[in-house]
Motif scaffolding. Structure first.
Motif, mmCIF file in Angstrom:
data_model
loop_
_atom_site.group_PDB
_atom_site.id
_atom_site.type_symbol
_atom_site.label_atom_id
_atom_site.label_comp_id
_atom_site.label_asym_id
_atom_site.label_seq_id
_atom_site.Cartn_x
_atom_site.Cartn_y
_atom_site.Cartn_z
ATOM 1 N N ALA A 318 0.837 -1.196 0.000
ATOM 2 C CA ALA A 318 0.000 0.000 0.000
ATOM 3 C C ALA A 318 0.873 1.248 0.000
ATOM 4 C CB ALA A 318 -0.921 0.004 1.207
ATOM 5 N N GLU A 319 0.442 2.249 -0.749
ATOM 6 C CA GLU A 319 1.137 3.527 -0.800
ATOM 7 C C GLU A 319 0.113 4.656 -0.737
ATOM 8 O OE1 GLU A 319 4.830 2.008 -3.666
ATOM 9 O OE2 GLU A 319 3.563 3.677 -4.308
ATOM 10 N N LEU A 320 0.578 5.838 -0.407
ATOM 11 C CA LEU A 320 -0.298 7.003 -0.434
ATOM 12 C C LEU A 320 -0.634 7.353 -1.879
ATOM 13 C CD1 LEU A 320 1.389 9.327 2.224
ATOM 14 C CD2 LEU A 320 -0.757 8.079 2.473
ATOM 15 N N SER A 321 -1.885 7.663 -2.119
ATOM 16 C CA SER A 321 -2.300 8.142 -3.432
ATOM 17 C C SER A 321 -2.015 9.641 -3.521
ATOM 18 C CB SER A 321 -3.791 7.880 -3.627
ATOM 19 O OG SER A 321 -4.550 8.709 -2.747
ATOM 20 N N PRO A 322 -2.141 10.247 -4.697
ATOM 21 C CA PRO A 322 -1.957 11.708 -4.788
ATOM 22 C C PRO A 322 -2.839 12.472 -3.807
ATOM 23 C CG PRO A 322 -1.958 10.749 -6.982
ATOM 24 C CD PRO A 322 -2.292 9.628 -6.029
ATOM 25 N N PRO A 398 -0.865 -0.053 6.739
ATOM 26 C CA PRO A 398 -1.861 0.822 6.108
ATOM 27 C C PRO A 398 -3.074 1.085 6.997
ATOM 28 C CG PRO A 398 -1.777 -1.339 5.034
ATOM 29 C CD PRO A 398 -0.593 -1.266 5.951
ATOM 30 N N LYS A 399 -3.404 0.145 7.888
ATOM 31 C CA LYS A 399 -4.543 0.358 8.786
ATOM 32 C C LYS A 399 -4.287 1.537 9.723
ATOM 33 C CE LYS A 399 -6.473 -4.315 8.780
ATOM 34 N NZ LYS A 399 -6.840 -5.491 9.613
ATOM 35 N N THR A 400 -3.026 1.696 10.144
ATOM 36 C CA THR A 400 -2.688 2.838 10.997
ATOM 37 C C THR A 400 -2.896 4.142 10.244
ATOM 38 O OG1 THR A 400 -1.074 1.541 12.249
ATOM 39 C CG2 THR A 400 -0.836 3.946 12.298
ATOM 40 N N THR A 401 -2.433 4.193 8.997
ATOM 41 C CA THR A 401 -2.613 5.406 8.195
ATOM 42 C C THR A 401 -4.091 5.705 7.994
ATOM 43 O OG1 THR A 401 -0.516 5.053 7.046
ATOM 44 C CG2 THR A 401 -2.108 6.497 5.975
ATOM 45 N N LEU A 402 -4.895 4.682 7.693
ATOM 46 C CA LEU A 402 -6.331 4.891 7.477
ATOM 47 C C LEU A 402 -6.995 5.429 8.743
ATOM 48 C CD1 LEU A 402 -7.202 1.699 5.398
ATOM 49 C CD2 LEU A 402 -7.240 4.058 4.583
ATOM 50 N N ALA A 403 -6.623 4.887 9.895
ATOM 51 C CA ALA A 403 -7.213 5.359 11.148
ATOM 52 C C ALA A 403 -6.840 6.816 11.410
ATOM 53 C CB ALA A 403 -6.751 4.474 12.306
ATOM 54 N N TYR A 404 -5.584 7.175 11.172
ATOM 55 C CA TYR A 404 -5.161 8.554 11.443
ATOM 56 C C TYR A 404 -5.690 9.527 10.396
ATOM 57 C CZ TYR A 404 -2.520 7.763 15.631
ATOM 58 O OH TYR A 404 -2.191 7.493 16.934
ATOM 59 N N LEU A 405 -5.914 9.059 9.191
ATOM 60 C CA LEU A 405 -6.603 9.903 8.214
ATOM 61 C C LEU A 405 -7.987 10.272 8.728
ATOM 62 C CD1 LEU A 405 -5.583 8.069 4.925
ATOM 63 C CD2 LEU A 405 -5.128 10.473 5.403
ATOM 64 N N THR A 416 -15.081 7.746 2.564
ATOM 65 C CA THR A 416 -14.181 6.625 2.800
ATOM 66 C C THR A 416 -12.746 7.087 2.701
ATOM 67 O OG1 THR A 416 -13.441 4.466 1.998
ATOM 68 C CG2 THR A 416 -14.426 5.926 0.381
ATOM 69 N N THR A 417 -11.942 6.712 3.688
ATOM 70 C CA THR A 417 -10.554 7.149 3.733
ATOM 71 C C THR A 417 -9.665 6.360 2.781
ATOM 72 O OG1 THR A 417 -10.209 5.653 5.605
ATOM 73 C CG2 THR A 417 -10.706 7.953 6.114
ATOM 74 N N THR A 418 -10.167 5.255 2.234
ATOM 75 C CA THR A 418 -9.326 4.410 1.383
ATOM 76 C C THR A 418 -8.916 5.106 0.092
ATOM 77 O OG1 THR A 418 -11.321 3.379 0.460
ATOM 78 C CG2 THR A 418 -10.242 2.240 2.286
ATOM 79 N N SER A 419 -9.579 6.200 -0.266
ATOM 80 C CA SER A 419 -9.190 6.920 -1.483
ATOM 81 C C SER A 419 -7.830 7.598 -1.316
ATOM 82 C CB SER A 419 -10.247 7.963 -1.853
ATOM 83 O OG SER A 419 -10.362 8.955 -0.839
ATOM 84 N N ALA A 420 -7.343 7.689 -0.087
ATOM 85 C CA ALA A 420 -6.024 8.283 0.159
ATOM 86 C C ALA A 420 -4.893 7.275 -0.046
ATOM 87 C CB ALA A 420 -5.952 8.852 1.571
ATOM 88 N N LEU A 421 -5.242 6.021 -0.312
ATOM 89 C CA LEU A 421 -4.252 4.973 -0.515
ATOM 90 C C LEU A 421 -4.480 4.293 -1.855
ATOM 91 C CD1 LEU A 421 -3.986 5.438 2.567
ATOM 92 C CD2 LEU A 421 -3.750 2.971 2.836
ATOM 93 N N HIS A 422 -3.458 3.645 -2.362
ATOM 94 C CA HIS A 422 -3.635 2.796 -3.538
ATOM 95 C C HIS A 422 -2.704 1.600 -3.419
ATOM 96 C CE1 HIS A 422 0.087 3.394 -5.939
ATOM 97 N NE2 HIS A 422 0.146 4.554 -5.305
ATOM 98 N N LEU A 423 -3.002 0.549 -4.164
ATOM 99 C CA LEU A 423 -2.230 -0.688 -4.118
ATOM 100 C C LEU A 423 -1.258 -0.750 -5.286
ATOM 101 C CD1 LEU A 423 -5.089 -3.206 -3.242
ATOM 102 C CD2 LEU A 423 -3.316 -2.363 -1.708
#
Length: 653
Positions: A318-322, A398-405, A416-423
């Motif tokens: 998982a990485e941060l999306s733009p 990635p779960k930590t990043t999603l929670a802090y987002l 949904t916070t998942t748009s801040a990440l991509h695979l």
């Protein structure tokens, strides 16, 4: 996946979209009109003929005069002594009680019998006090009834959620009475307001302060007119006129003159406004605000918002999306209040105010944040280090990043916070050589291996532009360093260097842990003749390391080079593996940055860094590329031999 939807002009969170049953139990003395109230609700008219003493249970499906997706079950009861067992049974099953009285005697029984009886049963549900047959006391206004009858009993019994006057004969406030019962369950006052103290409860205040923080976009401590209007639009899906805005400010100012200033409404004023709502029985408004910001009835953030479903396929990361990078950039710039290019401890504390604090992994030991990333001379994390730290957090957890987002207020239109990440695309291998192709990862992990005192820690320090320290400190716990690396052509990637410490054997034995890394960096002290033997021993002990891309680095090149003891020198050994010769570097050289570029390039193009042996073709580790070259040479030589033989034969003939 969204956590709610818009209905009837406002946002309904996921917790209310699932079907909820509200079970209402009607209690009260005989003759107070309980059955008539139910009949008036169902038929919309008063039934003049005699009806049965106790009506059968009825169920009202959702969207028929009820709140969103709420199924309402209404249970009639009898106050007769012989029906007491059934009454108690229904009371224990109820979610809310409508306690009905209609005259002075039945009113006195509310405090003398009914409410104490509920307590004796251990029934702890909200009670809606209903003064029925209001048509018989039309000469007495509602305000007088509330002042003389309802408020005294409400002050004595805190379980009373609300009060209402009704008339089954005139169908007055019947629907409203059941609506109050439904709202007592879906929008309970108990978690929000302490009626004994006449104040909001600490958990509610904490939630509202966090909401204020998220709505205070310029972080000046006040909600200006635009921020208030944006808040109104977000929570109630409607705009706020200038006159309405002024009325809100005046209402707050009546309670406290200091909470409204030319800058806007302060945090204290924002919380005070909610207290006013609670005191006036408008706790539904508070719940709309809380649920818009994803709070549950227990005043915790929804699990679906903090930990949305986000599965990572094998060999992917998982990485941060733009959008994720943009959010963290904006957050950094907003809280770098002195514009010095770094976040001081005070600024970091303000930034993480709406969260439980720094992510636990960030402060696990003394080598963690901010020591793990790029800081300025004052040891304040820079924007480069801030983004690198979150890139690393997303890579490992990635779960930590999603929670802090979610904590920090990332809330896009789809909720949904998942748009801040991509695979990333799973790493592939060719069918023939099984060598990894170029990876599309932008975040790369390198395990730094080598003997003690070979210079691994100094290499990590140099990666973060830290000054060289000649003092040797053995690494016991794993240590990470993360930074961005600019590649030829201008492309940037994030590189994580991890020194394993005493966990090195455990990680090298664990195949899943090992393959998390993109490359292994073998380091040795070029001035120590016994240093390279450690690497040979390590690779002999763990032969499966041959299946990982590798790069060899000879550190301390500023010192006199020593011949390594053993049958093979490092250059000969790496050549036998089909790899480039060790990079000779020193952390004291200005060119040390080149080694990090080469590590990143080797991780991006792992095929070029795969050892010839152990390429996945069995125990012998067949190198198909080399065999292809040899085979081609054999074919060419064979063809030449055949050609010469034919010429010689033709000449003889």
């Amino acid at each position: 996946m969204a956590t709610g939807s818009f209905r009837n002009g406002r946002y309904i969170p996921e917790t209310l979209l699932t079907s909820l049953e509200v079970r209402i139990c009607l209690c009260g003395d005989e003759g107070t009109g309980k059955s008539s109230i139910i009949t008036s609700l169902v038929k919309d008219v008063f039934v003049t003929h005699k009806i049965q003493p106790v009506l059968p249970q009825i169920t009202i499906p959702p969207n028929i005069g009820t709140p969103e997706n709420v199924t309402t079950t209404i249970v009639d009861t009898s106050a007769l002594p012989q029906e007491r067992t059934n009454l108690n049974k229904e009371l224990r099953k109820s979610n809310v009680i409508m306690l009905v009285y209609s005259d002075h005697y039945s009113y006195e029984r509310v405090a003398l019998f009914w409410l104490p009886h509920f307590r004796s049963l251990g029934v702890n549900v909200p009670v809606v006090l209903c003064a029925n047959k209001s048509d018989l006391s039309a000469n007495i206004n509602t305000e007088q009834i509330v002042e003389e009858e309802m408020l005294p009993v409400m002050a004595e019994f805190k379980e009373i959620d609300s009060c209402i006057r009704t008339s089954a004969r005139e169908h007055h406030n019947i629907n409203e009475a059941f609506y109050l019962c439904q709202k007592a369950v879906t929008d309970p006052i108990a978690p929000l307001f302490d009626s004994k103290e006449s104040n909001l409860k600490p958990a509610c205040v904490s939630a509202l302060e966090r909401i204020f923080y998220l709505c205070d976009k310029d972080q000046d401590g006040y909600l200006n007119d635009k921020e208030i209007c944006d808040f109104q639009q977000k929570c109630f899906n409607k705009s706020l006129g200038e006159e309405e805005l002024e009325n809100i400010k005046q209402a707050i100012s009546k309670y406290s003159a200091t909470v409204v200033t030319p800058k806007g409404i302060s945090q204290e004023g924002f919380v005070l406004l909610s207290r006013i709502f609670a005191e006036k029985g408008r706790h539904e408004t508070i719940w709309i605000i809380l649920r818009t910001f994803h709070y549950t009835n227990s005043l915790s953030l929804q699990n679906s918002f903090l930990t949305p479903k986000f599965d990572i396929p094998p060999n992917s990361s998982a990485e941060l999306s733009p959008a994720g990078y943009r959010f963290f950039v904006d957050l950094f710039l907003l809280f770098d209040r002195d514009n010095d290019g770094g976040l001081s401890p005070t600024e970091l504390s303000a930034l993480f105010a709406p969260t439980p604090g720094l992510p636990p992994a960030w402060s696990a030991d003394s080598n963690s944040f901010p020591s793990s990333t790029v800081c300025n001379e004052a040891n304040h994390i820079t924007l480069q280090g801030w983004l690198a730290q979150w890139s690393m957090t997303t890579f490992f957890s990635p779960k930590t990043t999603l929670a802090y987002l979610a904590y920090l207020g990332y809330d896009p239109p789809d909720h949904t916070t998942t748009s801040a990440l991509h695979l990333t695309t799973p790493r592939k291998r060719t069918r023939r050589s099984k060598r990894p192709l170029k990876t599309d990862r932008n975040v790369l992990l390198a395990y730094v291996l080598g003997p003690p005192s070979s210079g691994k820690s100094s290499l990590l320090d140099a990666f973060l532009s830290r000054p060289f320290s000649p003092t040797y400190h053995p690494t016991i716990k794993p240590r990470v360093a993360v930074n961005s690396v600019e590649l030829p052509g201008g492309k940037q990637c994030t590189l994580i260097l991890e020194e394993l410490g005493e966990l090195e054997p455990a990680i090298l034995e664990n195949q899943s842990k090992l393959t998390t890394a993109d490359i292994l960096v073998y380091t040795y002290d070029s001035a120590d003749p016994d240093s390279f033997a450690y690497i040979l021993s390590l690779r002999n002990q763990y032969p499966h390391l041959d299946n990982m891309p590798a790069l060899f680095v000879a550190l301390k090149a500023d010192m006199d080079k020593s011949t390594q003891r053993g049958d093979l020198q490092p250059e000969e050994y790496t050549t036998s593996l089909g790899l480039q010769k060790p990079l000779h570097v020193s952390v004291t050289w200005g060119s040390i940055g080149e080694v990090f570029v080469q590590i990143a390039e080797a991780a991006l193009w792992p095929g070029s860094a795969m050892p010839s042996v152990g390429s996945g073709e069995g125990e012998e580790g067949v190198d198909w590329v080399r065999w292809g070259v040899v085979g081609g040479a054999v074919v060419v030589v064979g063809a030449a031999v055949v050609g010469i033989w034919r010429r010689v034969r033709g000449g003889r003939e």
